[in-house]
Design a protein around this motif. Sequence first.
Motif, PDB file in Angstrom:
ATOM      1  N   LYS A  10       0.560  -1.000   0.087  1.00 20.00           N
ATOM      2  CA  LYS A  10      -0.010   0.049  -0.071  1.00 20.00           C
ATOM      3  C   LYS A  10       0.926   1.330   0.192  1.00 20.00           C
ATOM      4  O   LYS A  10       0.680   2.737  -1.050  1.00 20.00           O
ATOM      5  N   ASN A  11       2.231   1.327   0.995  1.00 22.10           N
ATOM      6  CA  ASN A  11       2.654   2.912   0.600  1.00 22.10           C
ATOM      7  C   ASN A  11       3.763   2.551  -0.136  1.00 22.10           C
ATOM      8  O   ASN A  11       4.108   4.168  -0.888  1.00 22.10           O
ATOM      9  N   ARG A  12       4.064   1.211  -1.062  1.00 21.53           N
ATOM     10  CA  ARG A  12       4.619   1.938  -2.075  1.00 21.53           C
ATOM     11  C   ARG A  12       3.909   2.486  -3.768  1.00 21.53           C
ATOM     12  O   ARG A  12       4.070   3.117  -4.042  1.00 21.53           O
ATOM     13  N   ILE A  13       2.821   1.787  -3.212  1.00 23.37           N
ATOM     14  CA  ILE A  13       1.861   2.332  -4.224  1.00 23.37           C
ATOM     15  C   ILE A  13       1.362   3.735  -4.284  1.00 23.37           C
ATOM     16  O   ILE A  13       1.959   4.654  -4.945  1.00 23.37           O
ATOM     17  N   ALA A  14       1.294   4.815  -2.653  1.00 23.19           N
ATOM     18  CA  ALA A  14       1.423   5.673  -2.623  1.00 23.19           C
ATOM     19  C   ALA A  14       3.022   6.669  -2.586  1.00 23.19           C
ATOM     20  O   ALA A  14       2.995   7.064  -2.920  1.00 23.19           O
ATOM     21  N   PHE A  15       3.392   5.775  -2.539  1.00 24.70           N
ATOM     22  CA  PHE A  15       4.938   6.274  -2.837  1.00 24.70           C
ATOM     23  C   PHE A  15       5.467   6.446  -4.177  1.00 24.70           C
ATOM     24  O   PHE A  15       5.514   7.386  -4.207  1.00 24.70           O
ATOM     25  N   ASN A  16       4.787   5.509  -5.355  1.00 18.29           N
ATOM     26  CA  ASN A  16       5.175   6.015  -6.375  1.00 18.29           C
ATOM     27  C   ASN A  16       4.587   6.838  -6.713  1.00 18.29           C
ATOM     28  O   ASN A  16       4.461   7.404  -7.821  1.00 18.29           O
ATOM     29  N   TYR A  17       2.966   7.512  -5.889  1.00 18.27           N
ATOM     30  CA  TYR A  17       1.970   7.873  -7.237  1.00 18.27           C
ATOM     31  C   TYR A  17       2.945   9.562  -6.935  1.00 18.27           C
ATOM     32  O   TYR A  17       3.081  10.028  -7.609  1.00 18.27           O
ATOM     33  N   ILE A  18       2.961   9.399  -5.058  1.00 16.22           N
ATOM     34  CA  ILE A  18       3.171  11.245  -5.204  1.00 16.22           C
ATOM     35  C   ILE A  18       4.590  11.192  -5.834  1.00 16.22           C
ATOM     36  O   ILE A  18       5.439  12.040  -5.859  1.00 16.22           O
ATOM     37  N   ILE A  19       6.233  10.115  -6.065  1.00 15.12           N
ATOM     38  CA  ILE A  19       7.077  10.461  -6.636  1.00 15.12           C
ATOM     39  C   ILE A  19       6.528  11.258  -8.501  1.00 15.12           C
ATOM     40  O   ILE A  19       7.032  12.121  -8.805  1.00 15.12           O
ATOM     41  N   SER A  20       5.816  10.164  -8.584  1.00 16.76           N
ATOM     42  CA  SER A  20       5.214  11.166 -10.167  1.00 16.76           C
ATOM     43  C   SER A  20       4.377  12.071 -10.242  1.00 16.76           C
ATOM     44  O   SER A  20       4.539  12.894 -10.666  1.00 16.76           O
ATOM     45  N   GLY A  21       3.354  12.399  -9.225  1.00 15.09           N
ATOM     46  CA  GLY A  21       3.062  13.804  -8.486  1.00 15.09           C
ATOM     47  C   GLY A  21       3.730  14.437  -8.207  1.00 15.09           C
ATOM     48  O   GLY A  21       3.851  16.231  -9.216  1.00 15.09           O
ATOM     49  N   LEU A 178      -0.980  14.617  -0.800  1.00 11.87           N
ATOM     50  CA  LEU A 178      -1.541  13.291  -1.941  1.00 11.87           C
ATOM     51  C   LEU A 178      -0.614  12.048  -1.283  1.00 11.87           C
ATOM     52  O   LEU A 178      -1.290  11.303  -1.550  1.00 11.87           O
ATOM     53  N   PHE A 179       0.273  11.843  -0.428  1.00 14.45           N
ATOM     54  CA  PHE A 179       0.885  10.399   0.232  1.00 14.45           C
ATOM     55  C   PHE A 179      -0.096   9.851   0.877  1.00 14.45           C
ATOM     56  O   PHE A 179      -0.270   8.618   0.697  1.00 14.45           O
ATOM     57  N   GLY A 187      -5.060   1.924  -0.223  1.00 16.21           N
ATOM     58  CA  GLY A 187      -5.657   0.493   0.759  1.00 16.21           C
ATOM     59  C   GLY A 187      -6.702   0.219   0.606  1.00 16.21           C
ATOM     60  O   GLY A 187      -7.634  -1.465   0.402  1.00 16.21           O
ATOM     61  N   ARG A 188      -7.553   1.099  -0.015  1.00 15.90           N
ATOM     62  CA  ARG A 188      -8.855   0.588  -0.368  1.00 15.90           C
ATOM     63  C   ARG A 188      -8.984  -0.288  -1.773  1.00 15.90           C
ATOM     64  O   ARG A 188      -9.994  -1.649  -1.893  1.00 15.90           O
ATOM     65  N   SER A 189      -8.197  -0.285  -2.712  1.00  7.89           N
ATOM     66  CA  SER A 189      -7.580  -0.205  -3.931  1.00  7.89           C
ATOM     67  C   SER A 189      -7.296  -2.271  -3.742  1.00  7.89           C
ATOM     68  O   SER A 189      -7.628  -2.876  -4.660  1.00  7.89           O
ATOM     69  N   ILE A 190      -6.730  -2.569  -2.547  1.00  7.15           N
ATOM     70  CA  ILE A 190      -5.582  -3.321  -2.457  1.00  7.15           C
ATOM     71  C   ILE A 190      -6.777  -4.174  -1.609  1.00  7.15           C
ATOM     72  O   ILE A 190      -5.351  -5.584  -0.682  1.00  7.15           O
ATOM     73  N   LEU A 191      -8.122  -4.266  -0.967  1.00 12.74           N
ATOM     74  CA  LEU A 191      -8.818  -4.696  -0.047  1.00 12.74           C
ATOM     75  C   LEU A 191      -9.231  -6.161  -0.950  1.00 12.74           C
ATOM     76  O   LEU A 191      -8.844  -7.039  -0.015  1.00 12.74           O
ATOM     77  N   PRO A 192      -9.456  -6.150  -2.015  1.00 15.73           N
ATOM     78  CA  PRO A 192      -9.428  -7.867  -2.761  1.00 15.73           C
ATOM     79  C   PRO A 192      -8.194  -8.338  -2.282  1.00 15.73           C
ATOM     80  O   PRO A 192      -8.354  -9.506  -1.998  1.00 15.73           O
TER      81      PRO A 192
END
Length: 466
Positions: A10-21, A178-179, A187-192
């Motif tokens: 979850k944090n890696r997704i957020a981290f990659n998102y803020i890097i691109s952001g 953004l993070f 977190g909501r996306s990876i619930l499955p």
Amino acid sequence: MTKFFSFSFKNRIAFNYIISGAFLIAIVFLFIYNIVKFSVNQHINEAIQEELYKHLDDVSTDSNETYLIHVDQWRAREHNSISVNPVFVEFYDNNKQLIDKSPNLKNSNLKLLSDEQNNLFIDAVLNEIPVRQLQTVIRNNNKVVGYLVVAMSMEDFEIVQILKNILIVIFPLILIALFFIARFFAGRSILPVKTIIDTSSQITRDNLQMRIPLPPNKDELYALSQNINNLLDRIEDAIDREKQFTSDASHELRTPLAIIKGTMEVLIRKPRNQYEYEEKINFCISEVDRLNKMVDQLLLLARFENQKQNINNESIYLNALLLDQLTRFSEKIATKKITINSDFSSDFYINSDAYLVSIIVGNLISNAIKYTNNFGEISIILSQNNEILSFTIIDNGIGISQTDLEKVFHSFYRADSLNHTTIKGTGLGLSIVKRLCELLNITISIESELNVGTIINLSFPLAKLK
């Protein structure tokens, strides 16, 4: 170092998102900063240049190259007052000596620059106040008679610095916000995924019935869950077949051993004549032979199940292979007085493994002979349809019921064996045939009717002759 950067998914997704952001926001901020900086610079430069032209119009020279400055116009422009953006003006003669200046300069003077810097915007300092100045020459009959210097306060440029400071401060704040936003939605996306992990952790060898709930949206996670469920189905089926195979194998191996042991025990209970000894020993030998054959087939099937068999690809003359197999079983055919009808309209070649194909064909012919009654008929047909070569074997034997037809490829399964005790077998022949067909990409189909006969068809890709 690795542990320090070992974020959760979850944090890696957020981290990659803020890097691109961060990259995109930095580009936007730089664009805004440079646009504002350019606009303010352009505005100041245009204002200075406009003042320069106005004051050039206020200056004239006489025949003696003496300045004539229109003082009234100076006063009208209120150069003696301090405004938001005050304009400072100075006049110099051709010897670069100060002649006159605007009243708002008071005791201060602008710096007269070298001739190389004429008509260039130069940033300077006046009483510790940043200014931008522009100087030009005053000409009379193409002769330099003096210099005009115009300067303007750079207070407007403070807006650019303020904007820069604001952007520098809010940049990390936006990234932090953004993070946490990205982390929330990640977190909501990876619930499955968490559901998959929780369900998978509960699945064991003894609890293979559980399946992962499929997400409502048919996206990548849906496909992942479905593939895992399909994998679990195959694993469960393989384990069930392994349990069944182990159970059947142990039973089938124990049976001949028990028979041999029982025969030997009976044989030693009392003295026997030579005929009785020979009869019992020959019976035990036949059971040992059957046991050896079963072990060989089990080893062969296990080798194919583990896919350790190296498959050769060679051109096979199928007509000759079939005739060799018929010759091999000629004694059994003659004993049961079975009529063999073969229809080979032409020569047929396939590309496959000759040894494995001979096992397939041999098992099918052996079964056809075994389950065909005395004086029966077996037909073997080779035909071609487009790029597919078909091998069909038809017998008019005892047949197989529809309920048993689906199970004939299972290990140790023998259809209606209790009613045909005289027909010996291990129930492994068709299992081996099925496995080899899967390895060689051969399509096998079977049709049968009880007390009528059985039709088995093999479909081979036709070999291309060179």
